[in-house]
Design a protein around this motif. Sequence first.
Motif, PDB file in Angstrom:
ATOM      1  N   ASP A 368       0.801  -1.121   0.152  1.00 17.24           N
ATOM      2  CA  ASP A 368       0.161  -0.065   0.138  1.00 17.24           C
ATOM      3  C   ASP A 368       1.067   1.415   0.009  1.00 17.24           C
ATOM      4  OD1 ASP A 368      -1.773   2.318  -0.163  1.00 17.24           O
ATOM      5  OD2 ASP A 368      -2.425   1.861   2.124  1.00 17.24           O
ATOM      6  N   ALA A 369       0.548   1.279  -0.717  1.00 21.12           N
ATOM      7  CA  ALA A 369       1.538   3.337  -1.177  1.00 21.12           C
ATOM      8  C   ALA A 369       1.259   3.681  -0.034  1.00 21.12           C
ATOM      9  CB  ALA A 369       1.583   4.222  -2.626  1.00 21.12           C
ATOM     10  N   GLU A 370       0.127   4.552   0.159  1.00 22.05           N
ATOM     11  CA  GLU A 370      -0.269   5.536   1.113  1.00 22.05           C
ATOM     12  C   GLU A 370       0.066   4.604   3.093  1.00 22.05           C
ATOM     13  OE1 GLU A 370      -1.763   8.415   0.243  1.00 22.05           O
ATOM     14  OE2 GLU A 370      -1.284   7.087  -1.396  1.00 22.05           O
ATOM     15  N   ASP A 371       0.714   3.463   2.819  1.00 20.60           N
ATOM     16  CA  ASP A 371       0.519   3.014   4.123  1.00 20.60           C
ATOM     17  C   ASP A 371       1.364   4.108   4.738  1.00 20.60           C
ATOM     18  OD1 ASP A 371       2.835   1.805   6.024  1.00 20.60           O
ATOM     19  OD2 ASP A 371       1.409  -0.259   5.343  1.00 20.60           O
ATOM     20  N   LYS A 372       1.201   4.023   6.165  1.00 24.54           N
ATOM     21  CA  LYS A 372       1.213   5.456   8.083  1.00 24.54           C
ATOM     22  C   LYS A 372       2.999   4.885   7.473  1.00 24.54           C
ATOM     23  CE  LYS A 372      -0.156   2.233  11.421  1.00 24.54           C
ATOM     24  NZ  LYS A 372      -0.898   2.943  12.981  1.00 24.54           N
ATOM     25  N   HIS A 373       3.124   3.993   7.612  1.00 27.07           N
ATOM     26  CA  HIS A 373       4.471   3.327   7.899  1.00 27.07           C
ATOM     27  C   HIS A 373       5.918   4.164   6.899  1.00 27.07           C
ATOM     28  CE1 HIS A 373       4.358   1.595  12.192  1.00 27.07           C
ATOM     29  NE2 HIS A 373       3.297   1.185  11.313  1.00 27.07           N
ATOM     30  N   LEU A 374       5.146   3.583   5.756  1.00 30.58           N
ATOM     31  CA  LEU A 374       5.771   4.595   4.731  1.00 30.58           C
ATOM     32  C   LEU A 374       6.074   5.569   4.305  1.00 30.58           C
ATOM     33  CD1 LEU A 374       7.308   3.787   1.929  1.00 30.58           C
ATOM     34  CD2 LEU A 374       5.339   3.182   0.804  1.00 30.58           C
ATOM     35  N   GLN A 375       4.514   6.607   4.759  1.00 30.79           N
ATOM     36  CA  GLN A 375       4.042   7.963   4.354  1.00 30.79           C
ATOM     37  C   GLN A 375       5.403   8.310   5.735  1.00 30.79           C
ATOM     38  OE1 GLN A 375       0.307   8.945   4.936  1.00 30.79           O
ATOM     39  NE2 GLN A 375       0.123   8.671   2.715  1.00 30.79           N
ATOM     40  N   ALA A 376       5.809   8.042   7.373  1.00 31.65           N
ATOM     41  CA  ALA A 376       5.892   8.657   7.446  1.00 31.65           C
ATOM     42  C   ALA A 376       7.788   8.547   7.382  1.00 31.65           C
ATOM     43  CB  ALA A 376       6.044   7.681   9.357  1.00 31.65           C
ATOM     44  N   LEU A 377       8.468   7.488   6.767  1.00 29.57           N
ATOM     45  CA  LEU A 377       9.617   7.042   6.814  1.00 29.57           C
ATOM     46  C   LEU A 377       9.907   8.349   5.804  1.00 29.57           C
ATOM     47  CD1 LEU A 377      10.064   3.871   5.994  1.00 29.57           C
ATOM     48  CD2 LEU A 377      10.833   4.384   7.565  1.00 29.57           C
ATOM     49  N   THR A 378       9.119   8.442   4.788  1.00 31.03           N
ATOM     50  CA  THR A 378       9.637   9.386   3.564  1.00 31.03           C
ATOM     51  C   THR A 378      10.135  10.371   4.381  1.00 31.03           C
ATOM     52  OG1 THR A 378       8.040   8.286   2.355  1.00 31.03           O
ATOM     53  CG2 THR A 378       8.470  10.553   1.347  1.00 31.03           C
ATOM     54  N   GLU A 379       8.016  11.018   4.999  1.00 31.07           N
ATOM     55  CA  GLU A 379       8.405  12.645   5.790  1.00 31.07           C
ATOM     56  C   GLU A 379       9.518  12.557   6.675  1.00 31.07           C
ATOM     57  OE1 GLU A 379       5.004  12.763   7.991  1.00 31.07           O
ATOM     58  OE2 GLU A 379       3.747  12.655   6.128  1.00 31.07           O
ATOM     59  N   ALA A 380      10.092  11.466   7.157  1.00 33.30           N
ATOM     60  CA  ALA A 380      11.851  11.215   8.331  1.00 33.30           C
ATOM     61  C   ALA A 380      12.677  11.136   7.418  1.00 33.30           C
ATOM     62  CB  ALA A 380      11.880  10.474   9.404  1.00 33.30           C
ATOM     63  N   LEU A 381      12.883  10.794   6.392  1.00 37.68           N
ATOM     64  CA  LEU A 381      13.890  11.283   5.062  1.00 37.68           C
ATOM     65  C   LEU A 381      14.290  12.617   4.930  1.00 37.68           C
ATOM     66  CD1 LEU A 381      16.837   9.573   4.735  1.00 37.68           C
ATOM     67  CD2 LEU A 381      15.356   8.693   2.889  1.00 37.68           C
ATOM     68  N   ASP A 382      13.297  13.621   4.373  1.00 38.04           N
ATOM     69  CA  ASP A 382      12.904  13.526   3.108  1.00 38.04           C
ATOM     70  C   ASP A 382      13.278  15.187   4.226  1.00 38.04           C
ATOM     71  OD1 ASP A 382      12.829  12.595   1.202  1.00 38.04           O
ATOM     72  OD2 ASP A 382      10.659  12.760   1.176  1.00 38.04           O
ATOM     73  N   ALA A 383      12.668  15.181   5.798  1.00 39.10           N
ATOM     74  CA  ALA A 383      12.961  16.218   6.632  1.00 39.10           C
ATOM     75  C   ALA A 383      14.415  16.752   6.643  1.00 39.10           C
ATOM     76  CB  ALA A 383      12.402  16.554   7.738  1.00 39.10           C
ATOM     77  N   GLY A 384      15.358  15.841   6.557  1.00 33.85           N
ATOM     78  CA  GLY A 384      16.646  16.471   6.733  1.00 33.85           C
ATOM     79  C   GLY A 384      17.550  16.521   8.127  1.00 33.85           C
ATOM     80  N   HIS A 385      16.035  16.030   8.783  1.00 37.83           N
ATOM     81  CA  HIS A 385      16.899  15.653  10.577  1.00 37.83           C
ATOM     82  C   HIS A 385      17.870  14.925  11.536  1.00 37.83           C
ATOM     83  CE1 HIS A 385      12.954  14.868  11.465  1.00 37.83           C
ATOM     84  NE2 HIS A 385      13.577  14.031  12.207  1.00 37.83           N
ATOM     85  N   LEU A 386      17.119  13.458  10.813  1.00 33.62           N
ATOM     86  CA  LEU A 386      17.583  12.313  10.747  1.00 33.62           C
ATOM     87  C   LEU A 386      19.311  12.163  11.044  1.00 33.62           C
ATOM     88  CD1 LEU A 386      15.142   9.561   9.234  1.00 33.62           C
ATOM     89  CD2 LEU A 386      14.906  10.205  11.741  1.00 33.62           C
ATOM     90  N   PRO A 387      19.742  11.289  11.694  1.00 31.10           N
ATOM     91  CA  PRO A 387      20.899  11.172  12.202  1.00 31.10           C
ATOM     92  C   PRO A 387      21.899  10.397  10.647  1.00 31.10           C
ATOM     93  CG  PRO A 387      20.910  10.946  14.695  1.00 31.10           C
ATOM     94  CD  PRO A 387      18.530  11.180  13.678  1.00 31.10           C
ATOM     95  N   LEU A 388      22.339   9.988  10.575  1.00 27.99           N
ATOM     96  CA  LEU A 388      23.797   9.680   9.408  1.00 27.99           C
ATOM     97  C   LEU A 388      22.588   8.123   9.491  1.00 27.99           C
ATOM     98  CD1 LEU A 388      24.172  10.548   6.683  1.00 27.99           C
ATOM     99  CD2 LEU A 388      27.058  10.004   7.466  1.00 27.99           C
ATOM    100  N   GLN A 389      23.070   7.352  10.319  1.00 29.27           N
ATOM    101  CA  GLN A 389      22.683   6.037  10.487  1.00 29.27           C
ATOM    102  C   GLN A 389      21.870   5.670  10.400  1.00 29.27           C
ATOM    103  OE1 GLN A 389      24.672   2.675  11.948  1.00 29.27           O
ATOM    104  NE2 GLN A 389      22.920   2.207  10.096  1.00 29.27           N
ATOM    105  N   GLU A 390      20.433   6.660  10.776  1.00 29.58           N
ATOM    106  CA  GLU A 390      18.756   6.320  10.597  1.00 29.58           C
ATOM    107  C   GLU A 390      18.792   7.086   9.161  1.00 29.58           C
ATOM    108  OE1 GLU A 390      16.600   7.672  13.678  1.00 29.58           O
ATOM    109  OE2 GLU A 390      17.690   6.657  15.337  1.00 29.58           O
ATOM    110  N   GLN A 391      19.705   7.921   8.324  1.00 28.48           N
ATOM    111  CA  GLN A 391      18.492   7.816   7.184  1.00 28.48           C
ATOM    112  C   GLN A 391      19.074   6.534   6.196  1.00 28.48           C
ATOM    113  OE1 GLN A 391      20.994  11.910   5.083  1.00 28.48           O
ATOM    114  NE2 GLN A 391      20.949  12.775   8.024  1.00 28.48           N
ATOM    115  N   VAL A 392      20.394   5.856   6.760  1.00 32.21           N
ATOM    116  CA  VAL A 392      20.792   4.582   6.257  1.00 32.21           C
ATOM    117  C   VAL A 392      19.848   3.489   5.785  1.00 32.21           C
ATOM    118  CG1 VAL A 392      22.331   2.364   5.732  1.00 32.21           C
ATOM    119  CG2 VAL A 392      23.304   5.163   6.214  1.00 32.21           C
ATOM    120  N   PHE A 393      19.219   3.151   7.614  1.00 30.64           N
ATOM    121  CA  PHE A 393      18.039   2.225   7.652  1.00 30.64           C
ATOM    122  C   PHE A 393      16.829   3.015   6.835  1.00 30.64           C
ATOM    123  CE2 PHE A 393      19.568   1.702  11.887  1.00 30.64           C
ATOM    124  CZ  PHE A 393      21.055   1.201  11.820  1.00 30.64           C
TER     125      PHE A 393
END
Length: 713
Positions: A368-393
Motif C-alpha cells: 500500500d503506497a499510502e501505508d502510514k509507516h511508509l509515509q512516516a519514513l518518507t517524511e522523516a528522511l526528507d525532513a533532513g534531521h535524521l542522524p546519518l545512521q537512521e538515514q541509511v536505515f
Amino acid sequence: MSTEKLARAHNLLEQGKLSEAETQYREILALEPGHASAHHGLARVALASDQPAAAAELLQKALHAEPGNPDHWLALARALTLAGFPDDAGKVLAEGQAAGVLGDDSGPKAELPHHAKKELADANKAASRGQFRRAEKIMADLVRRWPEHFEVQQLLGKILARQQKHREAIEPLYEAHKLDRKNTEVLAILGSCLQSLRQLGDARKCFEQVLAMEPDNAGVHNQLASVLHSLNEDQSALEHAERALAIKPDFPSALINKGNALRGLKRTDAAREAYQQARHLQPDYFAAEANLGTVDRDDGHTLSARDHYKRSLELKPDQPDILHNLGSVHMDLGEPEEALACYREAARLAPHRIETLEAVGDLTTWADAEDKHLQALTEALDAGHLPLQEQVFAGFALGKALLDLGEEDAAFQRYQQANLCARKLYGKHQPELAIGLLKVFGGFMKPGFLEKRKDFGDTDACEIFVMGFSRSGKSLVESLITGDPDITPCREQRDFMVFGHSRLGAEKNKFSSRHLINYIRELEADESRREAARYLDQYNPERMPRTLTNPGNLPLLGFLPLWMPKTPIIFCRRDLMDLGLSCYFKRYAQGHEYSYDLAALGQEIRLNDAFIDLWLEYLPNPMLEVHYEDVVRQPEQTARTIHEFLGREWKPEYLDVLDTRQDLAAALGPAGSVDAPMALRDDFIGFSKPFHHRLEPLVKGYESINIKKTSDE
C-alpha cells in the motif's frame, strides 16, 4: 548571502559533516571577520573534533563580537572546562552574570500565589502516586492561568517526561528554560526528551549547557556520552563516559556507555570488559546483558549472543532495541519466523523505530503506497534531521518498499541515497588485505610448490566449503546440501576465517606479507598436520560433516592444501549485473564498505572471481563450480550433481526444503536473504535488466582491476 551560507553551515554541522561545515564558516569569516555566529560555529566544529582549546579561542572572538549573547558565554565556559581549565570556566560564568547577560533576566520570575501553589502540590502528589491523568488535568489548568511561571511549566514538563510523552514535554520544558536559564535540571530533562526523539544535535546542546554550569555532573556527562556515541563521535563519547566514572566510579550506566564508545572504536575486548564490570556492579542490570550479547554477536558467538539478549529481556521485558537485536540473531541462526516475530513486537513497542521498520519490511511485502509507516519514513528522511545512521536505515527501507510497489526509478534513487549515507558513515572500502593475499598465495600456487607438499595436512574431509560472493547463491547451495540430515549447516560462522587470520599476523585490514610468506615457507609436514588438528579440535572436534559459507573464507583457501587437502570446495557464481545490484540493494553492516559504491562493488567482485580462478587452477582439493541460475532453474539436477561430487547418496526428499517458507520467499526483495531453506524464485534471474543503464560504474569497476600473477618461489 551570509545568512544563507550560515544556515547551510549549521545544517552541515548537525549532519556531522564537519569539514564541509568548517569550509562554509571560514568562507563567511573571509568576508566578515567579526561574524560572531561563524566563529561560534567553527568552535562547535573544533569541539566535535576534540579540540576544546581551539574552540575556546574561537568563542572568545565570538564573545568579543557579540558580548550580549548568553550562548557565547555558556559555550566558552564549556570549552574551557573540556580544555582542563574549570576555574577559568567559572570566572567566565561569573563575568557573564556580572555583565547581566547570565543574570536576573535568566532567573525565575515572581512566586505563585498560595492557592496556585496548593494546586501545584496536588498535581505533584498525584503524579508521585501514578495518577498522571489527574496530574495533567491540574497542570493544564495551571499553565492556562499562569504560563509565565517557571514552577508550572517545569512540573508539567516533568510529568509528561515521566510518562515517556517526550514530544508533548518539550514545549513546557522549553518555556521553563526560558524562564530560568540557570536551572540545570530542566535542561537535563529537556535533553533526555530530545534524545529519545532522536533530535540528537539539540539534546547535545542541552547537556553541554548543563556541563558548562555544572562541570562535575556525572549523570549529564554520561547522557552526553550516549548522545555522542549515537552521533558516531566515539572518542568524545569515551572521554565523557570516563569523566562520569572519575566523578562516580560505581556507575553501571556510565560503564555501558564507555563500552559502547569502545565498541565504536573497534576496541572489542575493552568494551566487553566494561560491560562485565557493569554487570559485576549490578548483577541484574539488563543493559549489561544486552551489550554483552552485542559484542558476542560481533565476534560471531551467535548462540551466546542469543542467550544474553534473552536474559536481558527476562530482566526487563518490552525493550524494543533488544527485541530487534534478538530478531537479528534469529536471522543469523536461519530462523526467519522467530526473527519476524521479534521485529514485529519491537515495532509495536516503538512504531517510529526506523531500523525495525526496515527489518519488518525486508521480510514482508509493502502493498500500500499510502501505508502510514511508509509515509512516516518518507517524511522523516526528507525532513533532513535524521542522524546519518537512521538515514541509511530509512533509505534502504524506502528502496525495498518502492521496489515492492513497482516504482523502479524511485526505488533506485532511494537505494542510491542510502548507499551515499552509508559511505559517509562507514568510510571507503579498503581492499588491501584481499589484494595482499592474492599476491602472496598467487606467488606460491605453482605445481612444483604443491607437489613438494602433497603429503601435508589432514586428509579428513568433514568440512565442506561453499564459497562465492555475497548474494551468489551460497545459501541456496547450502540448503541443497543440508537437506541431508547428516550434514550440519554452519552458514556464515567465522571459524576458518578467525583461525586463518591468526596465521596472517593480521591486524584489522592489514597484514604482514613477509609473515605469511615465512609461515608458508617454514611449515613442515608434521606441523601442517598439527595445524589441521588444532583447527578441527577447536571448531569441529567430533569431525561431523558441516558446511561453511562465510565469504571471508575465500581469500584464505590457500591454506587448505597445507592443512586439509581433501576438503571439498563448491564455488558459486552469478551474472555480474544481478549479483552487483542485489548487493547494492542490500544494507550490509560495517565491514562490507565496498557494497555502498558501484565501482568499488565491481572491483570487489573482480577480486572474488580472481580468487576462484586461482584456486580452480592450482588447489589439489576436490572442487566444483555451480551457477546461481542453474540452482534456481534446475534444482534437482544441480542437487544430484553436488551430492555426487561430495560422494554422498542422493535422495529426492532432500529437495523438500524447497517447498518451505513460500510466503516468506514471495515477500523477499532481490537483496533479501535469510540463510535458511525456502522456496526458490526464478524472477530474480535478470532482475537487473531495467537498471542496466545505471550500472556502468559497476562494469567499469570490474574491468578496472588488472590481475597480474606474481611469483615468490
